[in-house]
Write a protein that holds these residues in place. Structure first.
Motif, PDB file in Angstrom:
ATOM      1  N   GLY A  34       0.805  -1.206   0.000  1.00 35.47           N
ATOM      2  CA  GLY A  34       0.000   0.000   0.000  1.00 35.47           C
ATOM      3  C   GLY A  34       0.845   1.266   0.000  1.00 35.47           C
ATOM      4  N   TRP A  35       0.262   2.308  -0.540  1.00 33.01           N
ATOM      5  CA  TRP A  35       0.840   3.652  -0.425  1.00 33.01           C
ATOM      6  C   TRP A  35      -0.020   4.430   0.564  1.00 33.01           C
ATOM      7  CZ3 TRP A  35       5.365   5.526  -2.073  1.00 33.01           C
ATOM      8  CH2 TRP A  35       6.028   4.860  -3.108  1.00 33.01           C
ATOM      9  N   GLY A  41       0.000  18.096  10.026  1.00 38.05           N
ATOM     10  CA  GLY A  41      -1.097  18.279  10.940  1.00 38.05           C
ATOM     11  C   GLY A  41      -2.251  17.310  10.764  1.00 38.05           C
ATOM     12  N   LYS A  42      -2.080  16.321   9.901  1.00 38.93           N
ATOM     13  CA  LYS A  42      -3.157  15.362   9.658  1.00 38.93           C
ATOM     14  C   LYS A  42      -2.693  13.945   9.957  1.00 38.93           C
ATOM     15  CE  LYS A  42      -5.660  18.035   6.183  1.00 38.93           C
ATOM     16  NZ  LYS A  42      -6.305  17.994   4.836  1.00 38.93           N
ATOM     17  N   GLU A  43      -3.657  13.061  10.114  1.00 41.06           N
ATOM     18  CA  GLU A  43      -3.328  11.672  10.334  1.00 41.06           C
ATOM     19  C   GLU A  43      -2.917  11.009   9.018  1.00 41.06           C
ATOM     20  OE1 GLU A  43      -6.262  10.733  14.143  1.00 41.06           O
ATOM     21  OE2 GLU A  43      -6.513   9.642  12.267  1.00 41.06           O
ATOM     22  N   ARG A  44      -2.154   9.948   9.166  1.00 43.39           N
ATOM     23  CA  ARG A  44      -1.752   9.207   7.978  1.00 43.39           C
ATOM     24  C   ARG A  44      -2.959   8.502   7.377  1.00 43.39           C
ATOM     25  NH1 ARG A  44       3.604   6.074   8.850  1.00 43.39           N
ATOM     26  NH2 ARG A  44       2.349   5.036  10.441  1.00 43.39           N
ATOM     27  N   GLU A  45      -3.051   8.493   6.057  1.00 43.78           N
ATOM     28  CA  GLU A  45      -4.172   7.866   5.382  1.00 43.78           C
ATOM     29  C   GLU A  45      -3.663   6.965   4.264  1.00 43.78           C
ATOM     30  OE1 GLU A  45      -6.690  10.268   2.899  1.00 43.78           O
ATOM     31  OE2 GLU A  45      -5.077  11.645   2.365  1.00 43.78           O
ATOM     32  N   GLY A  46      -4.401   5.905   4.019  1.00 39.48           N
ATOM     33  CA  GLY A  46      -4.075   5.034   2.900  1.00 39.48           C
ATOM     34  C   GLY A  46      -4.619   5.626   1.619  1.00 39.48           C
ATOM     35  N   VAL A  47      -3.844   5.583   0.552  1.00 44.31           N
ATOM     36  CA  VAL A  47      -4.320   6.135  -0.715  1.00 44.31           C
ATOM     37  C   VAL A  47      -4.472   5.077  -1.804  1.00 44.31           C
ATOM     38  CG1 VAL A  47      -3.434   8.440  -0.266  1.00 44.31           C
ATOM     39  CG2 VAL A  47      -1.982   6.796  -1.447  1.00 44.31           C
ATOM     40  N   ALA A  48      -3.679   4.024  -1.756  1.00 44.63           N
ATOM     41  CA  ALA A  48      -3.764   3.005  -2.802  1.00 44.63           C
ATOM     42  C   ALA A  48      -3.157   1.708  -2.306  1.00 44.63           C
ATOM     43  CB  ALA A  48      -3.052   3.461  -4.069  1.00 44.63           C
ATOM     44  N   CYS A  49      -3.628   0.612  -2.881  1.00 38.92           N
ATOM     45  CA  CYS A  49      -3.075  -0.693  -2.528  1.00 38.92           C
ATOM     46  C   CYS A  49      -3.159  -1.600  -3.750  1.00 38.92           C
ATOM     47  CB  CYS A  49      -3.842  -1.310  -1.364  1.00 38.92           C
ATOM     48  SG  CYS A  49      -3.167  -2.896  -0.821  1.00 38.92           S
ATOM     49  N   ILE A  50      -2.174  -2.495  -3.867  1.00 40.41           N
ATOM     50  CA  ILE A  50      -2.188  -3.483  -4.936  1.00 40.41           C
ATOM     51  C   ILE A  50      -2.025  -4.859  -4.306  1.00 40.41           C
ATOM     52  CG2 ILE A  50       0.313  -3.275  -5.392  1.00 40.41           C
ATOM     53  CD1 ILE A  50      -0.488  -3.595  -8.414  1.00 40.41           C
ATOM     54  N   SER A  51      -2.835  -5.776  -4.772  1.00 46.08           N
ATOM     55  CA  SER A  51      -2.841  -7.114  -4.178  1.00 46.08           C
ATOM     56  C   SER A  51      -1.576  -7.880  -4.550  1.00 46.08           C
ATOM     57  CB  SER A  51      -4.068  -7.893  -4.641  1.00 46.08           C
ATOM     58  OG  SER A  51      -3.924  -8.256  -6.005  1.00 46.08           O
ATOM     59  N   ARG A  52      -1.322  -8.927  -3.792  1.00 48.84           N
ATOM     60  CA  ARG A  52      -0.099  -9.697  -4.002  1.00 48.84           C
ATOM     61  C   ARG A  52      -0.215 -10.681  -5.156  1.00 48.84           C
ATOM     62  NH1 ARG A  52      -0.090 -14.867  -1.319  1.00 48.84           N
ATOM     63  NH2 ARG A  52      -2.154 -15.286  -0.436  1.00 48.84           N
ATOM     64  N   GLY A 104      -5.738  -1.703   4.341  1.00 48.22           N
ATOM     65  CA  GLY A 104      -5.703  -0.316   4.787  1.00 48.22           C
ATOM     66  C   GLY A 104      -4.777  -0.104   5.971  1.00 48.22           C
ATOM     67  N   TYR A 105      -4.143  -1.169   6.439  1.00 50.34           N
ATOM     68  CA  TYR A 105      -3.248  -1.070   7.581  1.00 50.34           C
ATOM     69  C   TYR A 105      -1.837  -1.509   7.169  1.00 50.34           C
ATOM     70  CZ  TYR A 105      -7.525  -0.634  10.257  1.00 50.34           C
ATOM     71  OH  TYR A 105      -8.736  -0.206  10.737  1.00 50.34           O
ATOM     72  N   GLY A 106      -0.881  -0.630   7.379  1.00 51.13           N
ATOM     73  CA  GLY A 106       0.482  -0.954   7.043  1.00 51.13           C
ATOM     74  C   GLY A 106       1.170  -1.735   8.140  1.00 51.13           C
ATOM     75  N   ARG A 107       2.086  -2.610   7.733  1.00 49.20           N
ATOM     76  CA  ARG A 107       2.816  -3.409   8.711  1.00 49.20           C
ATOM     77  C   ARG A 107       4.297  -3.057   8.697  1.00 49.20           C
ATOM     78  NH1 ARG A 107       0.052  -9.418   8.896  1.00 49.20           N
ATOM     79  NH2 ARG A 107      -2.095  -8.718   9.024  1.00 49.20           N
ATOM     80  N   ASN A 108       4.964  -3.347   7.622  1.00 46.41           N
ATOM     81  CA  ASN A 108       6.373  -2.981   7.486  1.00 46.41           C
ATOM     82  C   ASN A 108       6.460  -1.727   6.624  1.00 46.41           C
ATOM     83  OD1 ASN A 108       6.344  -6.310   7.289  1.00 46.41           O
ATOM     84  ND2 ASN A 108       7.801  -5.453   8.735  1.00 46.41           N
ATOM     85  N   TRP A 109       7.089  -0.701   7.185  1.00 47.42           N
ATOM     86  CA  TRP A 109       7.091   0.595   6.529  1.00 47.42           C
ATOM     87  C   TRP A 109       8.450   0.938   5.952  1.00 47.42           C
ATOM     88  CZ3 TRP A 109       2.621   3.482   6.234  1.00 47.42           C
ATOM     89  CH2 TRP A 109       1.561   3.047   7.031  1.00 47.42           C
ATOM     90  N   GLY A 110       8.424   1.615   4.816  1.00 41.42           N
ATOM     91  CA  GLY A 110       9.632   2.221   4.295  1.00 41.42           C
ATOM     92  C   GLY A 110       9.724   3.648   4.810  1.00 41.42           C
ATOM     93  N   GLN A 111      10.851   4.286   4.532  1.00 39.63           N
ATOM     94  CA  GLN A 111      10.962   5.702   4.893  1.00 39.63           C
ATOM     95  C   GLN A 111      10.126   6.497   3.905  1.00 39.63           C
ATOM     96  OE1 GLN A 111      12.896   4.579   2.641  1.00 39.63           O
ATOM     97  NE2 GLN A 111      13.223   6.265   1.253  1.00 39.63           N
TER      98      GLN A 111
END
Length: 119
Positions: A34-35, A41-52, A104-111
């Protein structure tokens, strides 16, 4: 599991930008990717995801029709093509694994990579 996002920068409103998310330590058929973004000043939001598996894609309403997520399994890289950028798209963009399915929930994050849209 590591992810590295890149491609951010300063762009004028209405123009395009493409972000990349290079994955290492795993292959893209193992996890949905996901991206996400976080504006000041805002919360992080999901914008896009691609399935595996079948490459199904999902978008938030705020970017649907303007952003396209894709992946290149040979390069182990996920992309976010952002068109018709708006001032409100300014944010730090992150890629993350989302487990086996787009949740919609990230687990391992990049910078993050900063995208600034100017008028």
């Amino acid at each position: 599991v590591q992810l590295q996002a890149s491609g951010g920068g300063l762009v004028q409103s209405g123009r395009s930008l493409r972000l990349s998310c290079a994955a290492s330590g795993f292959t893209l058929d193992l996890y949905a990717i996901g991206w996400f973004r976080q504006a000041p000043g805002k919360e992080r939001e999901g914008v896009a995801c691609i399935s595996r598996t079948d490459g199904s894609t999902y978008y938030s309403d705020s970017v649907k029709g303007r952003f396209t997520i894709s992946k290149d399994n040979a390069k182990n890289t996920v992309y976010l093509q952002m068109n018709s950028l708006k001032l409100e798209d300014t944010a730090v963009y992150y890629c993350a694994t989302e487990g086996y399915y787009c949740s919609g929930y990230g687990r391992n994050w990049g910078q993050g990579t900063l995208v600034t849209v100017s008028s």
